[in-house]
Design an enzyme around this catalytic site. Structure first.
Site, PDB file in Angstrom:
ATOM      1  N   ASP A  49      -0.193   3.877  -0.391  1.00 19.15           N
ATOM      2  CA  ASP A  49      -0.362   5.003  -1.300  1.00 19.15           C
ATOM      3  C   ASP A  49      -1.041   4.550  -2.594  1.00 19.15           C
ATOM      4  OD1 ASP A  49       0.356   7.852  -1.727  1.00 19.15           O
ATOM      5  OD2 ASP A  49       1.554   7.051  -3.388  1.00 19.15           O
ATOM      6  N   GLU A 107      -5.078   4.462   0.590  1.00 24.29           N
ATOM      7  CA  GLU A 107      -5.335   5.836   0.152  1.00 24.29           C
ATOM      8  C   GLU A 107      -6.324   5.832  -1.002  1.00 24.29           C
ATOM      9  OE1 GLU A 107      -3.264   9.814  -1.762  1.00 24.29           O
ATOM     10  OE2 GLU A 107      -2.566   7.821  -2.304  1.00 24.29           O
ATOM     11  N   ASP A 133      -1.038  16.229   1.143  1.00 25.64           N
ATOM     12  CA  ASP A 133      -1.553  16.352  -0.217  1.00 25.64           C
ATOM     13  C   ASP A 133      -2.568  17.483  -0.376  1.00 25.64           C
ATOM     14  OD1 ASP A 133      -0.156  14.302  -1.551  1.00 25.64           O
ATOM     15  OD2 ASP A 133      -1.475  12.776  -0.724  1.00 25.64           O
TER      16      ASP A 133
END
Length: 572
Positions: A332, A361, A427
């Site tokens: 992340d 990410e 997201d």
């Protein structure tokens, strides 16, 4: 000749090592400016001893909104290479281009070693080729708290009835690991062979991106025994498992941060975070005196340049590979973390499991994160998000092609094959909602996604028509009542996934070309003996359908034409 449009960078994505003795060369020029590009190349030592310089004509490949890319696969028998480019423009003028820049096309200039770019020695290890299995994988992203409740005894105290809405940021519905285990056969039937799980470690939130303990399963999700059963069950069905790690920040209930709150600068974890002064909190102006993820006070940013922090996080990732045999990690907020740490961590994990898939990410072009000792790939939002804009009629076909080709040129070809391509995630708003409940657009977008290089991902529920706006509405409970599922859409996705997996090798390496004719967009993937085409009608009138081959999937296909919004995927 537009010199400002010409660019090649040695030992970058412009020189992709494909295998031992083989490199894919790439050169960028201004669009509609160059007629021909030739590559001149040799082993420097053999050339200096009298061996002839070789040359070959490069292929005009993809074009962006402003540039043309030229490519050529080069075999290098000795693994040593010097090379330069000879460019011929539309007026017939020629020019050399190499390590010293541009030079006149004369025999004297071509005889100077210093004019050439150098690849001193090709080491296959330098390629850091992504695991071969990734290009064959179709992922399925699961937000564990919302997928399925398989064990009501571990539900949070404030659990809500499954699917009762609206979904809030603090909603809990009881999804857990046993719920996923119970539906592995459903996922196998869909054709999924890769599971991507959002964080499963101890955390007070429903999303688990504010980790308390990286070495423990959140008790509301189950136990380590449950997780091992999940991994084993997935592997038995031919599925790989990818976990989500949050190393940019910790949760404010982590023991490390709580020790800092309690002991201030005397805490042994004080330098684990980016703290400006003590005690931690807000100053008189209400500003935090420590750095966080975004502006969230509950997620203090971790100092990944600290050797103790690095070792702790490396130990975490190794533990879940060594103890449970997971196959991949997704990291992340990877673009906000120290590159040196990523190199240390990725090297340590590849030493433990050479074919581990390491994904970062990022929401933007991220060449600095890919290869060079770091990730195999990143989440490829710049490639996938224009698909949504295209089918909503907010992007011209020419601009879509130019933007897409630009993204396809950002990374080395082997890494491009491993990019993580998702149209909706935890997201983003869900695809069905973005398309205003138009399932034909969902089908068209998924078809286009499956034809592009990379490893495609389905967000849980997309295959049965699950809707949802921006976070947290995009994290609705999975719909398991078949009377409320779009079973026709699921059948379509199942067929599309099967086709994609059967042609993964072809789709990883075949040439890409586009044709725009009015409101008709045609994508062609082709080798010497095989061709696949997809045509999409993005206008307000019928267009001609494909004229050859066998139709694999389609919508709005009638005799000889595609209706408005229709598309067709055919194989020849």
């Amino acid at each position: 000749m537009q010199l400002a449009g010409i660019l090649h960078r040695p030992e970058s994505e412009d020189t992709a090592i494909l295998a031992d003795h083989q490199v894919l060369m790439r050169l960028k020029t201004a669009r509609q400016d160059i007629e021909q590009v030739e590559l001149y190349y040799a082993d420097m030592y053999l050339w200096q001893e009298g061996a002839p310089m070789q040359h070959a004509t490069m292929h005009a490949g993809l074009a962006t909104q402003g540039n043309q890319y030229w490519t050529l696969n080069v075999d290098i028998p000795t693994n040593r290479l010097i090379y330069a480019f000879k460019l011929t423009d539309l007026a017939g003028e020629t020019l050399g281009y190499g390590d010293e820049g541009f030079f006149d096309d004369t025999a004297a200039n071509w005889a100077v070693t210093g004019r050439y770019f150098h690849l001193p020695y090709l080491h296959v290890s330098d390629a850091e080729l992504p695991p071969a299995w990734v290009k064959d994988t179709v992922w399925y992203q699961i937000f564990p708290e919302r997928f399925a409740n398989g064990d009501t005894t571990n539900d949070p105290a404030n659990v809500q009835p499954w699917g009762q809405g609206p979904v809030k940021r603090d909603s809990f519905y009881g999804g857990d690991l046993k719920g996923i285990i119970n539906h592995l056969d459903d996922l196998a039937d869909l054709g999924i062979n890769g599971l991507y799980l959002c964080p499963i470690f101890t955390s007070p939130s429903d999303h688990k991106y504010d980790t308390i303990d990286h070495f423990e399963i959140d008790p509301h999700f189950g136990t380590k025994k449950d997780f091992q059963a999940l991994v084993d069950g997935a592997h038995a069905r031919g599925m790989r498992v990818m976990l989500d790690a949050v190393f940019n920040h910790f949760g404010d209930h982590s023991p490390q941060w709580e020790d800092v709150v309690k002991n201030g600068q005397n805490s042994r974890f004080a330098d684990w975070f980016h703290i400006h002064d003590f005690p931690v909190g807000r100053n008189a102006d209400g500003q935090l005196n420590y750095e966080t993820f975004a502006t969230g006070a509950a997620m203090p940013k971790v100092n990944t340049q600290n050797p103790a922090v690095q070792q702790y996080l490396i130990d975490v990732t190794k533990y879940w590979i060594e103890q449970f045999n997971i196959d991949a990690w997704r990291f992340d907020v990877a673009d906000e973390v120290d590159h040196g740490f990523w190199r240390n961590l990725c090297g340590a994990l590849r030493a433990v499991k050479p074919d581990v898939y390491l994904l970062g990410e990022a929401w933007h072009s991220s060449q600095a994160l890919v290869n060079n000792g770091q990730f195999d790939a990143v989440m490829n939002y710049p490639l996938t998000q224009p698909i949504l804009v295209l089918f909503n009629g907010e992007l011209t076909l020419d601009d879509y092609v130019g933007k897409t080709n630009l993204q396809l040129m950002q990374y080395r070809q082997p890494n491009q094959q491993a990019m993580f391509n998702a149209l909706d995630t935890h997201d983003t708003a869900r695809m069905l909602t973005i398309f205003h409940d138009d399932t034909t657009k969902v089908r068209a977008a998924l078809t286009l996604l499956m034809l592009l290089p990379g490893s495609p991902c389905i967000y849980y529920g997309t295959e049965v028509g699950l809707a949802g706006g921006p976070d947290p509405d995009n994290r609705r409970c999975m719909e398991w009542d078949e009377t409320n599922q779009d079973l026709d859409l699921r059948q379509f996705v199942q067929t599309l996934i099967a086709w994609r997996k059967a042609h993964s090798d072809f789709l990883a390496t075949s040439a890409i070309s586009w044709q725009v004719q009015g409101a008709s967009l045609t994508l062609t993937r082709q080798t010497d003996d095989h061709r696949v085409r997809a045509r999409f009608n993005l206008g307000d009138a019928p267009i001609a359908a494909l004229t050859a081959g066998k139709t694999m999937v389609a919508s709005g296909l009638k005799t000889g034409e595609l209706s408005v919004g229709g598309f067709e995927l055919g194989i020849e």
